[in-house]
Scaffold this active site. Structure first.
Site, PDB file in Angstrom:
ATOM      1  N   ASP A 148      51.910  32.756  30.081  1.00 24.55           N
ATOM      2  CA  ASP A 148      50.571  33.358  30.200  1.00 24.55           C
ATOM      3  C   ASP A 148      49.656  32.304  28.903  1.00 24.55           C
ATOM      4  OD1 ASP A 148      50.750  35.202  31.721  1.00 24.55           O
ATOM      5  OD2 ASP A 148      51.438  36.792  30.269  1.00 24.55           O
ATOM      6  N   ARG A 149      48.614  32.173  29.067  1.00 19.27           N
ATOM      7  CA  ARG A 149      47.847  31.271  27.913  1.00 19.27           C
ATOM      8  C   ARG A 149      48.389  31.644  26.449  1.00 19.27           C
ATOM      9  NH1 ARG A 149      42.668  29.167  26.961  1.00 19.27           N
ATOM     10  NH2 ARG A 149      41.658  29.719  28.691  1.00 19.27           N
TER      11      ARG A 149
END
Length: 333
Positions: A148-149
């Site tokens: 995830d970012r």
């Protein structure tokens, strides 16, 4: 005349498929016409396109520079390295590259204007002369896993076709073991494996966890081990047995131990406290260790090796001296 000598990343594919990469803007009919007229040859012989290419094969294009350039797509989407954000290389050889991704960076771009660690990895390889823009016409190194970012930690990239295919396979069959560190709300006692079912809401990019099967749900298995407990928080080591979207974040939240800093699945009151006290703006989740399985073939030398990524400074700010999270977390062993 342009000469192409088939390299390791181009060998083993049909000639017409390879030609389509060099002349990506040309219609198929043009490519086959050039083969028929011997304006494109394979090892100085006429070819029909269904031949399998081999290492060091010679492909000759008897085309004008103007024609070749017209039908060749330029690699203009490779960004230059962001000098203020140097890539943290953990391990590198001719086939693979392991990086420590910072939080607030995409693993792969979602739209053309994005700059992800995948683009920065390509820029790094270009900058260090490990690949050329010309070679990117027919083979493009790429990251093999996604985070995830706002999750930091280990990203694996394939630099060669062999590296890319091998790493993609061990991620797909889950023989490669992935371990994370996270700081969760509440004091967790005892090692445990938790099971459940995950359903994803694609529209809102959020998942739901249930203990019973519902239509469309996917099974999930997460194993955690408490490393330290203090003042209502626990440092967990998590083994991601199944690798579903947002699995760790949502699964821990579903049992009452959300990750601190997680705006999507976490506790807002707790998050605000840690943001005010320590500057925590993202989920305290870090992919810190990969353990390679037994591998056959060219990458056999990686079998059983362990690679770890140092946690970001914010972890140390929160943990202080109580949590010795970086012990042994520097490189491959």
């Amino acid at each position: 005349m342009k000469l192409v000598i088939v390299n390791e990343n181009e060998a083993g594919q049909r000639l017409d498929k390879l030609l389509a990469k060099y002349l990506s803007e040309a219609p198929k009919s043009f490519v086959y016409k050039m083969l028929r007229k011997k304006n494109i040859t394979l090892n100085d012989k006429k070819a029909n396109g269904n031949e399998k290419t081999a290492l060091h094969d010679e492909i000759r294009f008897f085309l004008s520079d103007e024609t070749f350039d017209k039908f060749s797509k330029k690699n203009e989407d490779i960004p230059k390295i962001n000098k203020s954000r140097k890539l943290q290389v953990i391990y590198e050889d001719k086939h693979i590259l392991l990086l420590n991704k910072p939080a607030n960076m995409l693993s792969q771009k979602a739209k053309s204007s994005d700059i992800s660690i995948n683009e920065e990895m390509l820029a790094y390889l270009l900058e260090s002369n490990q690949i050329t823009s010309e070679e990117l016409r027919t083979f493009r190194p790429a990251v093999c896993n996604r985070l995830d970012r706002n999750t930091s930690g280990l990203i694996v990239a394939g630099k060669s076709l062999t590296g890319l295919q091998t790493m993609a396979e061990v991620f797909k069959d889950r023989s490669l073991h992935k371990y994370y560190l996270c700081l969760v709300s509440g004091e967790v006692a005892g090692e445990q494996t938790i099971d459940g079912w995950l359903t994803k809401d694609e529209k809102h990019n959020k998942v739901q966890i249930s203990r019973e099967y519902t239509e469309g749900a996917l099974p999930i298995h997460t194993r955690y081990t408490p490393l330290e407990r203090k003042n209502g928080v626990t440092l967990l080591k998590v083994w991601l047995i199944t690798g579903r979207s947002h699995q760790i974040r949502a699964h821990l939240a579903s049992i009452g131990h959300p990750i601190i800093g997680d705006s999507k699945y976490g506790n807002r009151k707790v998050n605000l406290k840690y943001e005010a006290s320590y500057g925590v703006k993202y989920q305290m989740l870090h992919s810190y260790q990969l353990v390679m399985p037994q591998i056959k073939g060219d990458l056999e030398y990686l079998s059983g090796r362990e690679f770890t990524a140092k946690v970001p400074p914010i972890f140390e700010n929160v943990f202080g001296k109580v949590f010795d999270v970086n012990a042994g977390c520097n490189s491959g062993s």
